[in-house]
Scaffold this motif. Structure first.
Motif, PDB file in Angstrom:
ATOM      1  N   ARG A   1       0.354  -1.610   5.140  1.00  0.00           N
ATOM      2  CA  ARG A   1       0.372  -0.203   4.694  1.00  0.00           C
ATOM      3  C   ARG A   1       1.668   0.496   5.100  1.00  0.00           C
ATOM      4  O   ARG A   1       1.707   1.712   5.250  1.00  0.00           O
ATOM      5  CB  ARG A   1      -0.835   0.536   5.282  1.00  0.00           C
ATOM      6  CG  ARG A   1      -2.181   0.043   4.791  1.00  0.00           C
ATOM      7  CD  ARG A   1      -2.410   0.278   3.316  1.00  0.00           C
ATOM      8  NE  ARG A   1      -2.335   1.695   2.993  1.00  0.00           N
ATOM      9  CZ  ARG A   1      -2.218   2.161   1.748  1.00  0.00           C
ATOM     10  NH1 ARG A   1      -2.136   1.326   0.725  1.00  0.00           N
ATOM     11  NH2 ARG A   1      -2.171   3.470   1.530  1.00  0.00           N
TER      12      ARG A   1
ATOM     13  N   ARG B   1       5.436   2.048   4.793  1.00  0.00           N
ATOM     14  CA  ARG B   1       6.069   2.868   3.752  1.00  0.00           C
ATOM     15  C   ARG B   1       7.589   2.717   3.832  1.00  0.00           C
ATOM     16  O   ARG B   1       8.156   2.548   4.901  1.00  0.00           O
ATOM     17  CB  ARG B   1       5.682   4.338   3.902  1.00  0.00           C
ATOM     18  CG  ARG B   1       4.190   4.562   3.653  1.00  0.00           C
ATOM     19  CD  ARG B   1       3.807   6.035   3.622  1.00  0.00           C
ATOM     20  NE  ARG B   1       2.388   6.170   3.296  1.00  0.00           N
ATOM     21  CZ  ARG B   1       1.892   6.215   2.062  1.00  0.00           C
ATOM     22  NH1 ARG B   1       2.706   6.118   1.021  1.00  0.00           N
ATOM     23  NH2 ARG B   1       0.598   6.344   1.860  1.00  0.00           N
TER      24      ARG B   1
ATOM     25  N   ASN C   1      10.067  -7.038  -5.534  1.00  0.00           N
ATOM     26  CA  ASN C   1       9.590  -5.764  -6.082  1.00  0.00           C
ATOM     27  C   ASN C   1       8.586  -5.133  -5.110  1.00  0.00           C
ATOM     28  O   ASN C   1       7.515  -5.695  -4.877  1.00  0.00           O
ATOM     29  CB  ASN C   1       8.924  -6.017  -7.436  1.00  0.00           C
ATOM     30  CG  ASN C   1       8.320  -4.750  -8.043  1.00  0.00           C
ATOM     31  OD1 ASN C   1       8.429  -3.656  -7.482  1.00  0.00           O
ATOM     32  ND2 ASN C   1       7.657  -4.907  -9.172  1.00  0.00           N
TER      33      ASN C   1
ATOM     34  N   SER D   1      10.657   4.609  -2.078  1.00  0.00           N
ATOM     35  CA  SER D   1       9.742   3.815  -2.899  1.00  0.00           C
ATOM     36  C   SER D   1       8.351   4.438  -2.875  1.00  0.00           C
ATOM     37  O   SER D   1       7.820   4.752  -1.800  1.00  0.00           O
ATOM     38  CB  SER D   1       9.651   2.376  -2.376  1.00  0.00           C
ATOM     39  OG  SER D   1       8.655   1.660  -3.098  1.00  0.00           O
TER      40      SER D   1
ATOM     41  N   CYS E   1       6.434  -3.024  -5.405  1.00  0.00           N
ATOM     42  CA  CYS E   1       5.118  -2.730  -5.970  1.00  0.00           C
ATOM     43  C   CYS E   1       4.278  -3.990  -6.177  1.00  0.00           C
ATOM     44  O   CYS E   1       3.094  -3.902  -6.509  1.00  0.00           O
ATOM     45  CB  CYS E   1       5.273  -1.983  -7.295  1.00  0.00           C
ATOM     46  SG  CYS E   1       6.173  -0.425  -7.120  1.00  0.00           S
ATOM     47  N   SER E   2       4.878  -5.154  -5.978  1.00  0.00           N
ATOM     48  CA  SER E   2       4.170  -6.413  -6.197  1.00  0.00           C
ATOM     49  C   SER E   2       3.249  -6.748  -5.029  1.00  0.00           C
ATOM     50  O   SER E   2       3.544  -6.427  -3.877  1.00  0.00           O
ATOM     51  CB  SER E   2       5.187  -7.547  -6.374  1.00  0.00           C
ATOM     52  OG  SER E   2       4.547  -8.806  -6.325  1.00  0.00           O
ATOM     53  N   ASP E   3       2.160  -7.433  -5.330  1.00  0.00           N
ATOM     54  CA  ASP E   3       1.239  -7.902  -4.281  1.00  0.00           C
ATOM     55  C   ASP E   3       1.875  -8.963  -3.397  1.00  0.00           C
ATOM     56  O   ASP E   3       1.390  -9.221  -2.290  1.00  0.00           O
ATOM     57  CB  ASP E   3      -0.041  -8.471  -4.913  1.00  0.00           C
ATOM     58  CG  ASP E   3      -1.186  -7.482  -4.857  1.00  0.00           C
ATOM     59  OD1 ASP E   3      -1.015  -6.386  -4.285  1.00  0.00           O
ATOM     60  OD2 ASP E   3      -2.279  -7.807  -5.384  1.00  0.00           O
TER      61      ASP E   3
ATOM     62  N   TYR F   1       5.148  -8.882  -2.506  1.00  0.00           N
ATOM     63  CA  TYR F   1       6.426  -8.332  -2.048  1.00  0.00           C
ATOM     64  C   TYR F   1       6.782  -8.902  -0.680  1.00  0.00           C
ATOM     65  O   TYR F   1       5.973  -8.860   0.257  1.00  0.00           O
ATOM     66  CB  TYR F   1       6.344  -6.807  -1.989  1.00  0.00           C
ATOM     67  CG  TYR F   1       7.550  -6.117  -1.417  1.00  0.00           C
ATOM     68  CD1 TYR F   1       8.841  -6.443  -1.829  1.00  0.00           C
ATOM     69  CD2 TYR F   1       7.396  -5.119  -0.454  1.00  0.00           C
ATOM     70  CE1 TYR F   1       9.947  -5.790  -1.304  1.00  0.00           C
ATOM     71  CE2 TYR F   1       8.499  -4.450   0.068  1.00  0.00           C
ATOM     72  CZ  TYR F   1       9.778  -4.803  -0.359  1.00  0.00           C
ATOM     73  OH  TYR F   1      10.861  -4.154   0.176  1.00  0.00           O
TER      74      TYR F   1
ATOM     75  N   TRP G   1      -7.324  -4.268  -1.765  1.00  0.00           N
ATOM     76  CA  TRP G   1      -5.977  -4.160  -1.219  1.00  0.00           C
ATOM     77  C   TRP G   1      -5.615  -5.428  -0.454  1.00  0.00           C
ATOM     78  O   TRP G   1      -6.444  -5.989   0.259  1.00  0.00           O
ATOM     79  CB  TRP G   1      -5.874  -2.940  -0.302  1.00  0.00           C
ATOM     80  CG  TRP G   1      -4.483  -2.702   0.183  1.00  0.00           C
ATOM     81  CD1 TRP G   1      -3.967  -3.031   1.406  1.00  0.00           C
ATOM     82  CD2 TRP G   1      -3.414  -2.111  -0.569  1.00  0.00           C
ATOM     83  NE1 TRP G   1      -2.645  -2.679   1.468  1.00  0.00           N
ATOM     84  CE2 TRP G   1      -2.273  -2.108   0.268  1.00  0.00           C
ATOM     85  CE3 TRP G   1      -3.312  -1.582  -1.858  1.00  0.00           C
ATOM     86  CZ2 TRP G   1      -1.046  -1.609  -0.136  1.00  0.00           C
ATOM     87  CZ3 TRP G   1      -2.077  -1.069  -2.271  1.00  0.00           C
ATOM     88  CH2 TRP G   1      -0.979  -1.088  -1.412  1.00  0.00           C
TER      89      TRP G   1
ATOM     90  N   CYS H   1       5.766   2.801  -3.658  1.00  0.00           N
ATOM     91  CA  CYS H   1       4.823   1.711  -3.407  1.00  0.00           C
ATOM     92  C   CYS H   1       4.689   1.442  -1.912  1.00  0.00           C
ATOM     93  O   CYS H   1       5.648   1.561  -1.150  1.00  0.00           O
ATOM     94  CB  CYS H   1       5.265   0.460  -4.145  1.00  0.00           C
ATOM     95  SG  CYS H   1       5.283   0.707  -5.932  1.00  0.00           S
TER      96      CYS H   1
ATOM     97  N   LYS I   1      -1.930  -6.048   0.891  1.00  0.00           N
ATOM     98  CA  LYS I   1      -0.722  -5.965   1.720  1.00  0.00           C
ATOM     99  C   LYS I   1      -0.928  -5.138   2.996  1.00  0.00           C
ATOM    100  O   LYS I   1      -2.029  -4.686   3.301  1.00  0.00           O
ATOM    101  CB  LYS I   1       0.407  -5.347   0.879  1.00  0.00           C
ATOM    102  CG  LYS I   1       0.758  -6.137  -0.368  1.00  0.00           C
ATOM    103  CD  LYS I   1       2.018  -5.611  -1.038  1.00  0.00           C
ATOM    104  CE  LYS I   1       1.805  -4.312  -1.753  1.00  0.00           C
ATOM    105  NZ  LYS I   1       3.039  -3.826  -2.418  1.00  0.00           N
TER     106      LYS I   1
END
Length: 265
Positions: A85, A87, A114, A91, A116-118, A120, A81, A93, A83
């Motif tokens: 955490r 929320r 996006n 979304s 969901c991108s690493d 983001y 992982w 992601c 990023k």
């Protein structure tokens, strides 16, 4: 978020260096280095003349783990992982890349919108509480913070602004000279080779990074370390390499600190 201030008490305000580790959760060698640095700075004060002089004259702010929730997640659930955490409503992601979330060309080159991108960039500048806390602290103390060091892995690079654009920094020549000197000092211990240069051309363009943001704020000596290795182990650097990586990186940090000390304005 636990921030340590290391330095000899003098009763007056001293110039300072800010260093953070673990902005990306999976880069475990980074928090290991900050812990190593704290221990060595405190335990060698009085016996290591360079460290003693540094701590007599300057303070060092150390943030051992920037991305705390992400780091915990790598220990318990997903080792790779990257990023935060956080929320977002609507979304599925989780998280944003904290090193794309600073106000430095935010969400342009090398950053994704996006969720969901690493990479983001986050819902907005400083949307991540970790980023906002660090940015607030540096803004509040920018009159004393003379250098900003952020520790990452991997690739064996010593980077400086800019990453969000291809333009050279106003202090490019000095920043490059210091980086090359630090890399040479690092190599003297175990032969580990580092490449130095501006982020955009040395590794890849990346907007929203902490070193670019700090530099544009006025912190002249802003550097990003990408520690061992160059890809054999990557983020899964074996335990046997923790100590040598920390030992050689310490030499480079001390080299930069010594230059900052000599060029205090």
């Amino acid at each position: 978020m636990h921030l340590l201030k290391i330095g000899r008490r003098t009763g007056s305000t001293k110039p300072a260096i800010f260093m953070d580790c673990g902005i990306h959760a999976r880069e475990w060698i980074s928090p290991a280095f900050c812990q190593w640095f704290i221990n060595k700075a405190v335990s060698t004060y009085g016996t290591d003349s360079q460290m003693t002089s540094l701590l007599d004259t300057m303070d060092i702010f150390v943030l051992p783990v920037f991305n705390i929730d992400g780091y915990e997640h790598t220990w318990k659930i997903d080792r790779m992982w990257r990023k935060t955490r956080s929320r977002r409503n609507g979304s599925p992601c989780v998280g944003a890349d904290p090193n794309r979330n600073f106000d430095a060309g935010w969400c342009t080159l090398g950053a994704s919108s996006n969720p969901c991108s690493d990479t983001y960039c986050g819902a907005s500048v400083e949307s991540e509480i970790e980023v906002r806390n660090v940015a607030d602290f540096i803004r509040k103390n920018k009159s004393v913070i003379k250098a900003y060091l952020t520790i990452h892995s991997y690739s064996q690079l010593l980077l400086f602004p800019y990453s969000y654009k291809y333009d050279l920094a106003a202090d490019h020549n000095e920043l490059l000279q210091v980086a090359e000197g630090a890399a040479e000092t690092l190599r003297s211990l175990y032969g580990t080779r580092y490449t130095s240069g501006p982020g955009a051309t040395t590794i890849y363009p990346a907007a929203g990074g902490s070193d670019d943001w700090a530099y544009d704020l006025g912190v002249k000596y802003s550097y990003t370390f990408e520690l061992r290795d160059t890809g054999r182990y990557g983020f899964l650097l074996p335990e046997s390499q923790i100590q040598p990586t920390c030992e050689e990186t310490m030499l480079a940090v001390k080299y930069i600190a010594a230059h900052v000390l000599k060029n205090l304005v």
